[in-house]
Write an enzyme that holds these catalytic residues in place. Structure first.
Site, PDB file in Angstrom:
ATOM      1  N   ASP A 220      -3.719   7.348  12.336  1.00 43.30           N
ATOM      2  CA  ASP A 220      -2.733   6.625  11.505  1.00 43.30           C
ATOM      3  C   ASP A 220      -1.091   7.021  11.720  1.00 43.30           C
ATOM      4  O   ASP A 220      -1.097   8.026  12.496  1.00 43.30           O
ATOM      5  CB  ASP A 220      -3.003   6.567   9.837  1.00 43.30           C
ATOM      6  CG  ASP A 220      -2.881   5.295   9.278  1.00 43.30           C
ATOM      7  OD1 ASP A 220      -1.976   4.790   9.134  1.00 43.30           O
ATOM      8  OD2 ASP A 220      -4.059   4.586   8.684  1.00 43.30           O
ATOM      9  N   HIS A 295      -0.619   0.895  12.364  1.00 44.29           N
ATOM     10  CA  HIS A 295      -1.088   2.328  11.719  1.00 44.29           C
ATOM     11  C   HIS A 295      -1.088   3.250  12.821  1.00 44.29           C
ATOM     12  O   HIS A 295      -2.203   3.995  12.909  1.00 44.29           O
ATOM     13  CB  HIS A 295      -2.595   2.000  11.121  1.00 44.29           C
ATOM     14  CG  HIS A 295      -2.472   1.277   9.617  1.00 44.29           C
ATOM     15  ND1 HIS A 295      -2.063   2.059   8.700  1.00 44.29           N
ATOM     16  CD2 HIS A 295      -2.898   0.235   9.184  1.00 44.29           C
ATOM     17  CE1 HIS A 295      -2.151   1.265   7.504  1.00 44.29           C
ATOM     18  NE2 HIS A 295      -2.713   0.110   7.689  1.00 44.29           N
ATOM     19  N   GLU A 360      -3.612  -4.879   8.566  1.00 41.99           N
ATOM     20  CA  GLU A 360      -2.368  -4.687   8.493  1.00 41.99           C
ATOM     21  C   GLU A 360      -1.123  -4.544   9.412  1.00 41.99           C
ATOM     22  O   GLU A 360      -0.120  -3.954   9.283  1.00 41.99           O
ATOM     23  CB  GLU A 360      -2.078  -3.661   7.428  1.00 41.99           C
ATOM     24  CG  GLU A 360      -3.015  -3.639   6.121  1.00 41.99           C
ATOM     25  CD  GLU A 360      -2.805  -2.460   5.147  1.00 41.99           C
ATOM     26  OE1 GLU A 360      -2.795  -2.843   3.984  1.00 41.99           O
ATOM     27  OE2 GLU A 360      -2.913  -1.494   5.383  1.00 41.99           O
ATOM     28  N   GLU A 503      -3.949   9.441   1.080  1.00 46.68           N
ATOM     29  CA  GLU A 503      -2.509   9.723   0.803  1.00 46.68           C
ATOM     30  C   GLU A 503      -2.377  10.499  -0.372  1.00 46.68           C
ATOM     31  O   GLU A 503      -1.348  11.564  -0.353  1.00 46.68           O
ATOM     32  CB  GLU A 503      -1.859   8.422   0.386  1.00 46.68           C
ATOM     33  CG  GLU A 503      -1.507   7.442   1.400  1.00 46.68           C
ATOM     34  CD  GLU A 503      -2.760   6.401   1.784  1.00 46.68           C
ATOM     35  OE1 GLU A 503      -3.778   6.871   1.116  1.00 46.68           O
ATOM     36  OE2 GLU A 503      -2.757   5.320   2.393  1.00 46.68           O
TER      37      GLU A 503
HETATM   38  C1  ACM Z   1      -7.242  -0.808   4.580  1.00 46.78           C
HETATM   39  O1  ACM Z   1      -7.366  -0.241   3.642  1.00 46.78           O
HETATM   40  N1  ACM Z   1      -5.960  -0.968   5.099  1.00 46.78           N
HETATM   41  C2  ACM Z   1      -8.369  -1.006   5.422  1.00 46.78           C
END
Ligand code: ACM
Ligand code: ZN
Length: 576
Positions: A220, A295, A360, A503
């Site tokens: 990520d 990501h 995303e 996070e």
């Molecule tokens: C995700 O929570 N973006 C897979």
């Protein structure tokens, strides 16, 4: 003189009295022990999680003694029996023998192959004078042993004082197999890194719950966590960020010029081999996730030439939104780089599924990039949405050429699914519904209730978490097959998965807190048939299971009890 004699006499009397009391106590203990071998358990005393499919509880019990051994048929079974024997060695101070091939004698545990059973199914028959576990495959024997482990006193988990424990198992006949074949858990090791030892510990504790898939979110923006020999900068640069742990995740300033990146870590290829083998011995498949096309600022910090802009980039110390730093889809060298990375990953992970993320991706840079625009034109694509689909399909071809299956988040539906892909549905269940109707396999992991980074209790009493709230009871109620699916589409639902994004999870103790006992609820939702689902029964078993967690040293959450107390106190308040 007489006085002293009397004193001595009275001392002798006291000593004699004490000795008699001791003998009586010993006799009582022996009596109780002999009675105990006939001890009959009630169902409410058993802490089987996930609940078994069918169980008939009998009278009396089986006692593990120093002379108890495991009689197995082959080397694979020997390893499985050896795992429980080793627990006895630590907990009791003696280790039951494990014998490959042996005659019948009393007070032994026999493994017997029963080819008619399903891959993960087992039969466990506990009688007063012997135990038989039957399964067709090693996984079945492993699950039989996990059930036997849960039937033993909680001290089996860790009893370093070797205190006297009566190792009784209730007489019981169990027939068990899972409802779903995908019983997953994902740990994000990018947002915060967890050393190999923590990963092994997590695998151990997942296996107690018969979880069989463990996804490692290895990539990520906040860190690249796997050594890739051909691209050493991925870990030399990509695995490290500046330390902003004292600041809120969403407002951490980026790395400044001249600032050293010292916070992070990564798994060497040797570490990965150890993790994979450790999980295999607990019948858990480790699924690697290598994020693309977004990501992955950590990768672009190391190799900016694979972006649209050429960078520069730095590994993110916290959140950044939207995710515009993405791989260039117009650049063939990006694909060669990703194929090289995936080749090394595929060599390390025997998993059928390779997760490529896919979620995303903000297409701002693709819209501006001459190479991406050229690709859209050359391939006759409608827009950047279809360019994403082109990207994923091209990667799928490569993964399929290695004999593996591409797995991705539900965004891989956009612009058309790759032909063989399996979808992990996270933005609710709609992605899973659409994909299964198109004949694709799916794994359900909707944010509600499968995201374990969400709160699990009253927000003002919980450590900082990510937004919503997924209560233990809601996880328990989860059915991975949406009602609107017909039978044919429902067959494509492999199961479900809990995801722990990190996070707000800075260390492993916290990861355990977010995971346990919610993973127990998901395990039961996925393993046990609906007919045996019962929140009341689960709640009772969770109280007993927590004693086991205490012995293991799992830092589990008690938040669900707070909710239960609140729920009980509310009607009383409203009567006032
Ligand atoms: C995700 O929570 N973006 C897979
Ligand atoms: Zn580009």
């Amino acid at each position: 003189m007489i006085k002293r004699f009397k004193l001595v006499l009275s001392k002798i009397r006291i000593t004699m009295k004490q000795t008699v009391v001791r003998i009586i106590l010993l006799l009582c203990t022996c009596f109780l022990w002999s009675c105990n071998s006939n001890r009959t358990f009630t169902e409410r005393e058993l802490a089987l999680v996930p609940q078994v499919q069918k169980m008939t509880l009998g009278q009396s019990s089986f006692r593990f003694k120093k002379s108890t051994g495991f009689v197995v048929e082959n080397a694979e079974q020997e390893v499985i029996a050896g795992q429980l024997a080793s627990m006895f060695e630590k907990a009791a101070g003696w280790k039951p023998q494990v014998i490959v091939g042996g005659g019948e004698s009393s007070n032994q545990v026999y493994f017997k192959t029963e080819p008619s059973l399903g891959e993960e199914a087992y039969l466990l028959d506990v009688k007063k004078n012997g135990i038989i576990i039957k399964a067709a495959q090693p996984a079945g024997f492993f699950y039989g042993i996990q059930t036997l482990r849960q039937l033993l006193p909680a001290e089996i988990e860790n009893n370093p004082t070797h205190e006297n424990v009566d190792w009784l198992v209730p007489v019981v006949s169990i027939s068990d197999s899972p409802s779903f074949k995908w019983r997953g858990y994902m740990l994000d090791v990018s947002r915060h890194f967890f050393p190999k030892e923590d990963i092994l510990r997590m695998i151990d504790n997942l296996s107690l719950h018969k979880i069989n898939r463990f996804q490692l979110h290895l990539v990520d923006g906040n860190g690249w966590r796997i050594e890739i020999k051909k691209y050493p900068k991925l870990t030399e640069i990509g695995a490290w960020r500046v330390n902003r742990e004292d600041k809120y995740w969403g407002s951490r300033p980026k790395q400044q010029p001249g600032e050293k990146a010292t916070y992070g870590g990564f798994y060497t290829q040797e570490d990965i081999k150890e993790i994979v083998a450790y999980a295999q011995s607990r019948y858990i498949t480790v699924i690697p996730e290598i994020e693309m096309p977004a990501h992955n600022t950590s990768a672009l910090a190391a190799y900016p030439q694979f972006s649209c802009t050429g960078g520069p980039f730095t590994v993110l110390p916290g959140g950044s939104w939207p995710i515009t730093d993405i791989y260039c889809a117009g650049n063939d060298s990006t694909f060669l780089f990703l194929q090289d990375v995936l080749s090394e990953v595929i060599d390390l992970f025997p998993s059928k599924y390779i997760h490529i993320g896919g979620d995303e991706a903000d297409k701002t840079e693709w819209k501006k990039c001459p190479k991406c625009k050229k690709r859209i034109k050359a391939e006759g694509l409608k827009d950047e949405g279809e360019l994403q689909s082109y990207f994923i399909k091209r990667i799928e071809k490569f993964i399929n050429s290695k004999g593996r299956v591409l797995l991705g988040w539900d965004e891989i539906l956009e612009g058309g699914l790759p032909p063989q892909a399996t979808v992990m549905s996270w933005r609710g269940t709609q992605g899973g519904i659409d994909a299964s109707r198109q004949g694709h396999d799916v794994v359900m992991s909707p944010e509600v209730p499968c995201y374990f980074d969400h709160y699990q209790g009253p927000k003002d009493q919980e450590p900082m978490a990510f937004g919503g709230c997924n209560l233990l009871s809601e996880v328990y109620k989860f059915d991975p097959v949406p009602k609107e699916l017909d039978k044919e589409a429902a067959k494509h639902v492999l199961g479900a998965q809990a995801n722990l994004w990190t996070e707000f999870v800075p260390n492993f103790k916290h990861a355990e807190y977010m995971t346990f006992p919610r993973i127990a609820a998901l395990a039961e939702a996925l393993w046990s048939p609906k007919e045996v689902h019962s929140w009341d029964s689960f709640w009772n078993r969770i109280q007993l299971l927590q004693k086991r967690y205490d012995r293991i040293g799992i830092n589990y959450s008690k938040s669900a009890s707070k909710i239960a107390v609140q729920a009980q106190s509310e009607p009383a308040n409203s009567n006032k």
